[in-house]
Design a protein around this motif. Structure first.
Motif, PDB file in Angstrom:
ATOM      1  N   LEU A 408      36.056 -23.464   9.460  1.00 58.92           N
ATOM      2  CA  LEU A 408      35.111 -23.013  10.478  1.00 58.92           C
ATOM      3  C   LEU A 408      33.679 -22.818   9.960  1.00 58.92           C
ATOM      4  CD1 LEU A 408      37.208 -20.476  12.596  1.00 58.92           C
ATOM      5  CD2 LEU A 408      36.188 -22.629  13.373  1.00 58.92           C
ATOM      6  N   GLU A 448      27.803 -21.979  17.452  1.00 58.97           N
ATOM      7  CA  GLU A 448      28.923 -21.501  16.665  1.00 58.97           C
ATOM      8  C   GLU A 448      30.219 -22.120  17.174  1.00 58.97           C
ATOM      9  OE1 GLU A 448      29.602 -17.352  17.100  1.00 58.97           O
ATOM     10  OE2 GLU A 448      29.204 -17.346  19.259  1.00 58.97           O
ATOM     11  N   THR A 450      34.598 -21.574  17.258  1.00 59.93           N
ATOM     12  CA  THR A 450      35.715 -20.643  17.078  1.00 59.93           C
ATOM     13  C   THR A 450      37.021 -21.385  17.341  1.00 59.93           C
ATOM     14  OG1 THR A 450      35.545 -19.926  19.389  1.00 59.93           O
ATOM     15  CG2 THR A 450      34.357 -18.627  17.750  1.00 59.93           C
ATOM     16  N   SER A 451      38.066 -20.929  16.663  1.00 57.45           N
ATOM     17  CA  SER A 451      39.389 -21.517  16.849  1.00 57.45           C
ATOM     18  C   SER A 451      40.426 -20.564  16.309  1.00 57.45           C
ATOM     19  CB  SER A 451      39.491 -22.866  16.136  1.00 57.45           C
ATOM     20  OG  SER A 451      40.803 -23.400  16.236  1.00 57.45           O
ATOM     21  N   GLU A 452      41.586 -20.528  16.948  1.00 56.91           N
ATOM     22  CA  GLU A 452      42.677 -19.687  16.490  1.00 56.91           C
ATOM     23  C   GLU A 452      43.450 -20.339  15.347  1.00 56.91           C
ATOM     24  OE1 GLU A 452      43.246 -16.647  17.431  1.00 56.91           O
ATOM     25  OE2 GLU A 452      41.570 -16.717  18.844  1.00 56.91           O
TER      26      GLU A 452
END
Length: 472
Positions: A408, A448, A450-452
């Motif tokens: 990330l 930005e 985001t990721s799980e």
């Protein structure tokens, strides 16, 4: 001369100059204060003698006991008086004439000498041009003046004694200064070693980095030297990452170049051998040339950004209009990949200051990545909502391969490609998101991701300043 020698020499020189200046100042100040002290003592002594002589005059009815007063005060010169005082047990209060540098002369009201402890003026002689501190002698309680007393320090004798005292003082100062210089030398050697050791280590590490070796400095302090070491380690890590990215770039670019060139070669060979129709061959060749042109365009655009030559043609545009246009532009691509591309925005979004072409390029890079990362039947959602009174957030969400948490922080770095993208065979050079970040930041915004985690999809958020905020 090495830095260590320079620091040592400078510290020693500074300490020596400080000791010398301190010694001179202390010597001159002591000499000056000694003169003031002697004058003050002489004045006080004259006052004390005048008081004692006045009391003795009243008790004796005359100057008969004046010599006794001087003897008691330690200014007697007459041997007979000294012997009488010695026999009476007062020897400790008498100083022999040649040991006493103070001259005392008593003069009555008519100017006649009553007593001179140096015997230079005879009693009854006229007193004139007497030096020293002059105090009137008065009788109590009538306060009637009956004469004067002169107290004069033998300055020649005092000068020799003062010189001896000052010489001793100077000798002590020089000994203390020498000891100080010795400690200063030891301190300078220690300090120079402490300062130059990290510098020497930095030099060696820099030379190693120049040769391509990855090295780190051992940081043991938090001062400026420690901060320098931390900055070098960070730089070394960045350089190592950039080397790895450049190596990967060579692989990726060579792959990106080799595939269209191979297609062009095959189509041209088929056209030559009559195995391919001119229309089909030309169509495939044009497509591959466009791919090559896109790669070259991306590289040129990044070079333009690095040179600070990026020009923006800003204008206020509706967010809904911009996002709808991008949705329409990318809908055919989504249909080819069998991906559902949709738009969801908040009501009554304000305008933003934007370069229309650059905006399309930035958002298009994100949408293109999202469509390629989603499997057949997946979803890509383009949305927008207010972040604050000064900015709006544009989001691109997909339920595709996701991003591993360690990747990330680097997804917007140039030439960076995630492991998931490589494993899934998703083609690209890792320039798209880097270009997106450059365009957004040029407009005063930020971006930005985001990721799980892998398989959990990803969201890219672009925070864009509003038209009113950007023109203030």
């Amino acid at each position: 001369m090495s830095l260590r020698k320079q620091i040592t020499a400078a510290t020693i020189l500074l300490v020596i100059l400080t000791v010398l200046i301190s010694s001179v100042v202390a010597y001159l100040a002591t000499e000056s204060r000694l003169g003031v002290f002697v004058d003050q003592i002489s004045d006080d002594e004259a006052s004390r003698l005048a008081h004692g002589l006045g009391r003795a005059y009243m008790e004796a009815g005359g100057w008969q006991t004046a010599d006794a007063v001087l003897a008691e005060a330690g200014y007697a010169y007459d041997e007979t008086v000294q012997r009488e005082q010695s026999e009476s047990g007062e020897e400790n209060h008498i100083e022999v004439f040649h040991q006493d540098p103070v001259r005392v002369v008593i003069v009555d009201n008519d100017g006649s000498v009553v007593l001179d402890n140096f015997a230079q003026l005879a009693p009854g002689s006229s007193a004139s041009n007497l030096a020293g501190h002059r105090k009137p002698v008065v009788t109590a309680p009538s306060n009637q003046a009956i004469g004067h007393v002169y107290v004069d320090v033998n300055h020649e004798r005092l000068s020799s004694e003062s010189d001896g005292f000052l010489s001793t003082l100077l000798y002590i100062i020089l000994i203390g200064g020498s000891i100080t210089v010795g400690f200063a030398i030891l301190f300078a050697v220690w300090l120079s070693k402490r300062i130059t050791a990290p510098v020497r280590a930095l030099t060696e590490a820099t030379q190693a980095v120049a040769k391509g070796d990855a090295t780190r400095l051992q940081v043991t302090t938090s001062d400026e030297l420690g901060q320098m070491g931390e900055a070098f380690n960070q730089m070394s890590s960045t350089l190592e990452t950039q080397r790895a990215l450049r190596r990967q770039l060579v692989n990726d670019v060579s792959h990106e170049l080799n595939t269209p060139l191979s297609v062009i070669q095959l189509e041209a060979a088929g056209l030559r051998d009559g195995l391919q129709s001119p229309d089909d061959a030309s169509e495939h060749i044009i497509q591959e040339v466009e791919r090559l042109r896109g790669l070259v365009t991306d590289l040129d655009w990044l070079a333009e950004t690095d040179r600070g030559e990026l020009q923006l043609n800003l204008e206020a545009r509706s967010i809904e209009e911009l996002l709808s246009a991008e949705l329409e532009r990318w809908q055919p691509q989504a249909q080819v990949h069998q991906v559902r591309l949709s738009l969801q925005t908040a009501a009554e979004l304000p305008d933003i200051e934007v370069d229309r072409g650059r905006f399309s390029q930035a958002l298009g890079n994100v949408l293109g990545n999202a469509i390629k990362s989603v499997e057949t039947g997946g979803n890509v959602l383009l949305g927008a909502h207010m972040k604050s009174d000064a900015a709006v957030t544009i989001t691109v969400f997909d339920d595709g391969i996701g991003i591993d948490p360690p990747d990330l922080p680097h997804v917007f770095d140039r030439f960076y490609r995630t492991q998931q993208a490589r494993h899934q065979g998703i083609r690209g050079t890792g320039l798209g998101l880097a270009i997106t970040r450059a365009i957004v930041e040029a407009h005063g915004g930020s971006v930005e991701a985001t990721s799980e985690g892998p398989g959990q999809g990803a969201t890219v958020s672009i925070h864009w300043p509003l038209a009113s905020a950007g023109t203030e």
